[in-house]
Design a protein around this motif. Structure first.
Motif, PDB file in Angstrom:
ATOM      1  N   LEU A 216       9.721  19.267   5.238  1.00 37.05           N
ATOM      2  CA  LEU A 216       8.298  19.045   4.999  1.00 37.05           C
ATOM      3  C   LEU A 216       8.064  18.004   3.914  1.00 37.05           C
ATOM      4  CD1 LEU A 216       6.825  22.667   5.249  1.00 37.05           C
ATOM      5  CD2 LEU A 216       7.055  20.910   7.017  1.00 37.05           C
ATOM      6  N   LEU A 217       8.970  17.964   2.935  1.00 36.52           N
ATOM      7  CA  LEU A 217       8.849  16.934   1.900  1.00 36.52           C
ATOM      8  C   LEU A 217       9.034  15.534   2.499  1.00 36.52           C
ATOM      9  CD1 LEU A 217      10.745  18.451  -1.164  1.00 36.52           C
ATOM     10  CD2 LEU A 217       8.316  17.879  -1.027  1.00 36.52           C
ATOM     11  N   LEU A 218      10.009  15.383   3.377  1.00 37.77           N
ATOM     12  CA  LEU A 218      10.225  14.085   4.015  1.00 37.77           C
ATOM     13  C   LEU A 218       9.057  13.713   4.928  1.00 37.77           C
ATOM     14  CD1 LEU A 218      14.032  14.351   4.881  1.00 37.77           C
ATOM     15  CD2 LEU A 218      12.964  12.871   3.159  1.00 37.77           C
ATOM     16  N   ALA A 219       8.513  14.701   5.636  1.00 37.85           N
ATOM     17  CA  ALA A 219       7.341  14.437   6.482  1.00 37.85           C
ATOM     18  C   ALA A 219       6.149  14.008   5.634  1.00 37.85           C
ATOM     19  CB  ALA A 219       6.993  15.679   7.306  1.00 37.85           C
ATOM     20  N   SER A 220       5.971  14.687   4.489  1.00 39.59           N
ATOM     21  CA  SER A 220       4.880  14.307   3.586  1.00 39.59           C
ATOM     22  C   SER A 220       5.078  12.890   3.067  1.00 39.59           C
ATOM     23  CB  SER A 220       4.813  15.284   2.411  1.00 39.59           C
ATOM     24  OG  SER A 220       4.572  16.600   2.868  1.00 39.59           O
ATOM     25  N   ALA A 221       6.336  12.548   2.744  1.00 41.06           N
ATOM     26  CA  ALA A 221       6.611  11.191   2.269  1.00 41.06           C
ATOM     27  C   ALA A 221       6.287  10.164   3.347  1.00 41.06           C
ATOM     28  CB  ALA A 221       8.072  11.078   1.851  1.00 41.06           C
ATOM     29  N   ALA A 222       6.609  10.470   4.603  1.00 38.17           N
ATOM     30  CA  ALA A 222       6.314   9.540   5.703  1.00 38.17           C
ATOM     31  C   ALA A 222       4.813   9.334   5.846  1.00 38.17           C
ATOM     32  CB  ALA A 222       6.903  10.072   7.006  1.00 38.17           C
ATOM     33  N   MET A 223       4.032  10.412   5.786  1.00 34.69           N
ATOM     34  CA  MET A 223       2.580  10.299   5.903  1.00 34.69           C
ATOM     35  C   MET A 223       1.979   9.588   4.691  1.00 34.69           C
ATOM     36  SD  MET A 223       1.326  11.475   8.776  1.00 34.69           S
ATOM     37  CE  MET A 223       2.669  10.488   9.457  1.00 34.69           C
ATOM     38  N   ALA A 224       2.546   9.846   3.507  1.00 35.27           N
ATOM     39  CA  ALA A 224       2.048   9.170   2.309  1.00 35.27           C
ATOM     40  C   ALA A 224       2.315   7.664   2.392  1.00 35.27           C
ATOM     41  CB  ALA A 224       2.707   9.760   1.061  1.00 35.27           C
ATOM     42  N   ILE A 225       3.512   7.300   2.887  1.00 38.51           N
ATOM     43  CA  ILE A 225       3.822   5.872   3.059  1.00 38.51           C
ATOM     44  C   ILE A 225       2.859   5.226   4.044  1.00 38.51           C
ATOM     45  CG2 ILE A 225       5.552   4.274   3.965  1.00 38.51           C
ATOM     46  CD1 ILE A 225       7.694   6.148   2.828  1.00 38.51           C
ATOM     47  N   LEU A 226       2.595   5.925   5.153  1.00 39.78           N
ATOM     48  CA  LEU A 226       1.690   5.372   6.159  1.00 39.78           C
ATOM     49  C   LEU A 226       0.271   5.242   5.612  1.00 39.78           C
ATOM     50  CD1 LEU A 226       1.074   4.371   8.938  1.00 39.78           C
ATOM     51  CD2 LEU A 226       0.955   6.739   9.748  1.00 39.78           C
ATOM     52  N   LEU A 227      -0.167   6.238   4.858  1.00 40.77           N
ATOM     53  CA  LEU A 227      -1.501   6.167   4.262  1.00 40.77           C
ATOM     54  C   LEU A 227      -1.601   4.998   3.286  1.00 40.77           C
ATOM     55  CD1 LEU A 227      -4.330   7.290   3.717  1.00 40.77           C
ATOM     56  CD2 LEU A 227      -3.297   8.867   2.048  1.00 40.77           C
ATOM     57  N   GLY A 228      -0.607   4.878   2.398  1.00 44.31           N
ATOM     58  CA  GLY A 228      -0.637   3.772   1.447  1.00 44.31           C
ATOM     59  C   GLY A 228      -0.538   2.420   2.126  1.00 44.31           C
ATOM     60  N   TRP A 229       0.315   2.341   3.140  1.00 43.09           N
ATOM     61  CA  TRP A 229       0.461   1.086   3.894  1.00 43.09           C
ATOM     62  C   TRP A 229      -0.852   0.698   4.563  1.00 43.09           C
ATOM     63  CZ3 TRP A 229       4.838   0.314   8.115  1.00 43.09           C
ATOM     64  CH2 TRP A 229       4.891  -1.044   8.452  1.00 43.09           C
ATOM     65  N   THR A 230      -1.499   1.698   5.169  1.00 40.78           N
ATOM     66  CA  THR A 230      -2.765   1.426   5.862  1.00 40.78           C
ATOM     67  C   THR A 230      -3.835   0.949   4.885  1.00 40.78           C
ATOM     68  OG1 THR A 230      -2.251   3.103   7.539  1.00 40.78           O
ATOM     69  CG2 THR A 230      -4.561   2.421   7.326  1.00 40.78           C
ATOM     70  N   VAL A 231      -3.958   1.624   3.759  1.00 45.65           N
ATOM     71  CA  VAL A 231      -4.993   1.269   2.786  1.00 45.65           C
ATOM     72  C   VAL A 231      -4.717  -0.104   2.170  1.00 45.65           C
ATOM     73  CG1 VAL A 231      -6.018   1.891   0.569  1.00 45.65           C
ATOM     74  CG2 VAL A 231      -5.600   3.658   2.287  1.00 45.65           C
TER      75      VAL A 231
END
Length: 456
Positions: A258-273
């Motif tokens: 779940l930590l790795l999944a959260s990191a993936a979503m956080a990267i995608l969110l930051g990348w998108t913004v």
């Protein structure tokens, strides 16, 4: 007889062969009823394995939805930028050139008429070139019907139909002028009236439509992709909640999956913004430093040609009413306002400075022309209006138009460069969103599966 409550599956087979076959036939149905007993299902739904499965499915669904929406949104924006760069902006530039060349043709026709007899070759060439370029722009635009917009087709058809009529009137006026027939001035006035009241208004409307399409594309692009951002934030929030619940219920401080999944979503969110912000900033710069100054210079160039037409028609018609003077003065005043208020941080500042200097010299030449007319010296006024000397109107009008044309080219280059930069900022984001979403689902499975195995 079997005891009450004993399941069918628990009944032993009898020695009788028929009873054994009946027992085996009823066995699957009995197992299914036992497995899907409502009480058993409710009990399983309240169990920890069921909660783990539900949580995993929820997280996988959210991550996939967020990644899909982000990828589709970015892909759509990149496609819109490609259309803007390849079609919408070139169409707007073509409409501008059509409007400008028609204005130049009208001013050149009037200038040639003042000379009397056979007009100067340079003036004649300027008129012929302007008419040819206008016809070429109509042909170019015929392949871009503005997405099937009826008004776009109507305007282009109207201009294409009226242009031969205008050129026919000009040729009739020239023929009469060469043989000294005074009716030539009437034909020229009729041609100019058709240009000013019919062709140019249609060309202006067409240009406004194409410019509005560019403005709409720019506004749409700078609007944040709220749906994609909201889904990414929701997915990240639920992932954090799932880890907190996992720590409380299963006494695990960290869940690596779940930590790795959260990191993936956080990267995608930051990348998108970040990528979206960079792309929007580039588009805003293109609007402020490219589109807006280009619009100002385009209006200036057209005003200059309209003022030139008024200046020459005053001589052609020997006008004493002051109508052409008022048209000239209002156009020049607006032109001076546009050039004087040109943004200091925009492109083409050097070209604008040249245009302002040429405008000042033109105004001085125009005053000399009016002074000559006031003394009854028509020939002297005509020489000032059509002469190519440094102090004559024709030379300064050409210098002004040349500077404005160069400025428009520079601002257009700035606009297209910023659009290309806006596209580049989104490179790889669409496939990256898909990859990160898939990785997040894999990590979620890897994080949930070890907990489920504990209940085997």
């Amino acid at each position: 007889m079997a005891r009450t409550g004993q399941s069918v599956a628990a009944r032993p087979p009898t020695a009788d062969g028929g009873s054994a076959r009946r027992y085996l036939a009823h066995l699957p149905a009995a197992v299914v009823r036992e497995r899907f007993d409502p009480a058993e299902l409710r009990s399983f739904a309240r169990s920890s394995p069921a909660r783990l499965i539900a949580m995993g499915l929820l997280l996988i669904g959210l991550c996939l939805a967020a990644g899909t929406v982000a990828s589709d949104t970015v892909g759509a924006r990149q496609e819109a930028l490609d259309v803007l760069l390849a079609d919408t902006e070139p169409d707007a530039d073509s409409a501008h050139r059509l409007y400008t060349t028609l204005s130049i043709a009208d001013a050149a026709a009037s200038t040639a008429f003042i000379s009397g007899g056979v007009e100067p070759e340079s003036v004649r060439d300027r008129y012929t070139q302007a008419i040819g370029e206008a016809a070429a722009e109509l042909v170019i635009q015929s392949g871009h019907v503005g997405g099937g917009i009826t008004s776009d087709v109507r305007l282009r058809t109207g201009i294409a139909t009226g242009l031969p009529v205008y050129t026919g009137l000009i040729e009739t006026a020239r023929t009469n002028n060469r043989i000294g027939n005074p009716v030539g001035a009437a034909y020229l006035s009729e041609a100019s009236n058709q240009m000013q009241t019919t062709l140019l208004p249609m060309a202006e409307e067409l240009q406004d439509q194409r410019s509005d399409a560019v403005d709409t594309a720019q506004r749409d692009h700078v609007r944040p992709p709220w749906t994609a951002i909201a889904l990414l934030i929701l997915a990240l929030t639920v992932l954090v909640w799932a880890q907190v619940e996992s720590a409380k219920r299963w006494r695990r401080t960290f869940n690596a999956g779940l930590l790795l999944a959260s990191a993936a979503m956080a990267i995608l969110l930051g990348w998108t913004v970040i990528a979206g912000s960079l792309s929007a900033t580039a588009m805003i710069q293109g609007r402020d430093h490219g589109a807006v100054p280009a619009s100002r210079l385009t209006e200036s160039r057209i005003l200059a040609q309209q003022a030139r037409s008024a200046e020459t028609l005053k001589l052609v018609r020997r006008d004493a009413t002051g109508d052409y003077d008022r048209t000239f003065d209002s156009g020049i005043a607006r032109l001076d306002e546009l050039l004087g208020g040109y943004p200091a941080d925009a492109a083409a500042r050097g070209s604008v400075a040249e245009a302002r200097a040429a405008l000042a010299r033109w105004r001085a030449a125009h005053q000399r022309m009016n002074d000559a007319l006031a003394h009854g010296d028509f020939q002297g006024a005509a020489l000032v209006a059509t002469g190519q000397g440094a102090a004559d109107s024709a030379a300064q009008v050409e210098a002004l138009d040349r500077a404005l044309g160069q400025g428009i080219a520079e601002t257009r280059q700035t606009l297209r460069g910023r659009i290309a930069r806006a596209t580049g900022a989104l490179t790889l984001l669409a496939p990256g969103a898909t990859v990160l979403a898939v990785l997040a689902t894999i990590y979620i499975g890897l994080g949930v599966w070890p907990r489920l195995r504990e209940y085997r």
